[in-house]
Design an enzyme around this catalytic site. Sequence first.
Site, mmCIF file in Angstrom:
data_model
loop_
_atom_site.group_PDB
_atom_site.id
_atom_site.type_symbol
_atom_site.label_atom_id
_atom_site.label_comp_id
_atom_site.label_asym_id
_atom_site.label_seq_id
_atom_site.Cartn_x
_atom_site.Cartn_y
_atom_site.Cartn_z
ATOM 1 N N ASP A 53 -6.662 0.909 0.714
ATOM 2 C CA ASP A 53 -6.724 1.162 2.145
ATOM 3 C C ASP A 53 -8.101 0.758 2.666
ATOM 4 O O ASP A 53 -8.892 0.125 1.960
ATOM 5 C CB ASP A 53 -6.412 2.629 2.452
ATOM 6 C CG ASP A 53 -7.559 3.554 2.056
ATOM 7 O OD1 ASP A 53 -8.457 3.121 1.295
ATOM 8 O OD2 ASP A 53 -7.564 4.713 2.514
ATOM 9 N N LYS A 109 0.831 -1.204 0.000
ATOM 10 C CA LYS A 109 0.000 0.000 0.000
ATOM 11 C C LYS A 109 0.865 1.253 0.000
ATOM 12 O O LYS A 109 0.667 2.162 -0.834
ATOM 13 C CB LYS A 109 -0.924 -0.005 1.215
ATOM 14 C CG LYS A 109 -1.872 1.189 1.268
ATOM 15 C CD LYS A 109 -2.792 1.086 2.461
ATOM 16 C CE LYS A 109 -2.021 1.220 3.744
ATOM 17 N NZ LYS A 109 -2.897 1.208 4.937
#
Length: 380
Positions: A249, A231
């Site tokens: 997310d 991420k």
Amino acid sequence: MSEQEAAAAPARKAAAGKAAGGTGTAKAVKAAGKAPAAKRATAAKKAPTGKAPAKKATPAKKATEAKAASAKKTSAKKAAPVKAPAKAPAKAASKKAAAAKASGSKPESQAARAKRAARINSALAEVYYYAHPELDFENPFGLLVATVLSAQTTDLRVNQTTPALFAAYPTPEDMAAADPEALEELIRPTGFFRSKAKSLLGLSAALRDDHGGEVPGSVDELVKLPGVGRKTAFVVLGNAFGVPGLTVDTHFGRLVRRWKLTEQTDAVKVEQEIDDLLPESEWTMFSHRTIFHGRRVCHSRKPACGACPIAELCPSYGEGETDPEKAKKLLKYEMGGQPGQRLKPPADYPGRPAPPLPSRAPATGSDSTPDADSVTGAAR
């Protein structure tokens, strides 16, 4: 009575006795024979016969017999063979097929899902034409550090913290040589400051020693740095290097599931499925638009459905507040007339910049935390 009637009386009496089946002495004979007859009946009763006379059952005996009969019936029931349960139906080929069968509709084809994803992306692009990464940064190193700090806190708090941090340590070399306690104090407002300081010292040293003080531009190299996962890597690649990538997310994963674009919960699997639905050139901006929408309108616990600008495209409409006036009060940041999260937002941002950190009072925090990509925080 006349003499004639008196003389005829005995004759009438005798005739009456005869008609009754006996002589005048029949009653006496009958009386005399009654006792012997009773004795004979008693003797006959006592005499043994082929079948014993039935005895009258008492209430206690009846209760005993009923209990015995019930026990016998229960025993017979237990002894009876147990009927085999019905054979369980075969498992559905996939969760999608099972859900579709339960709802009575056919599974959505990949092409149809891709078409819906394109429509949602286009609608979001019109609403959030100013979508951008909500972390302030001036170079790849600044974005990398800010993203690591964003675990388990808000982007606003990170943006209020990094000015002092980068004033003290503007380069990887500077931060790698920082005093751990001094570094911890500077990043204390973001929480989990001890663990985050350890990650920053480690990644800064790795950049200094292995990459010439430069942030690498590939996923494989970025995820080798302390505190960096996929991420964080895609945030840096997409916004500092222009390399397309999805930032999966908490908000992104929640919304794409609400839109029925995927059923996956694992971040990597979500990334793979959404990658297949949109052109590569749209990956980074679709992430920003989706995250913007999740933070401002489509909240986790109470979505503002009645004020959602893409409600007609949402298959989960109605999960939140549908009354327009009540839903409007749920809007956040610039959508709700409040400041944004960046102190230095892009020029086309329609809202107000966020205020700087009001004070440097110590913030509560822990001395340990997972890496920036293994947690679900409010920041990314």
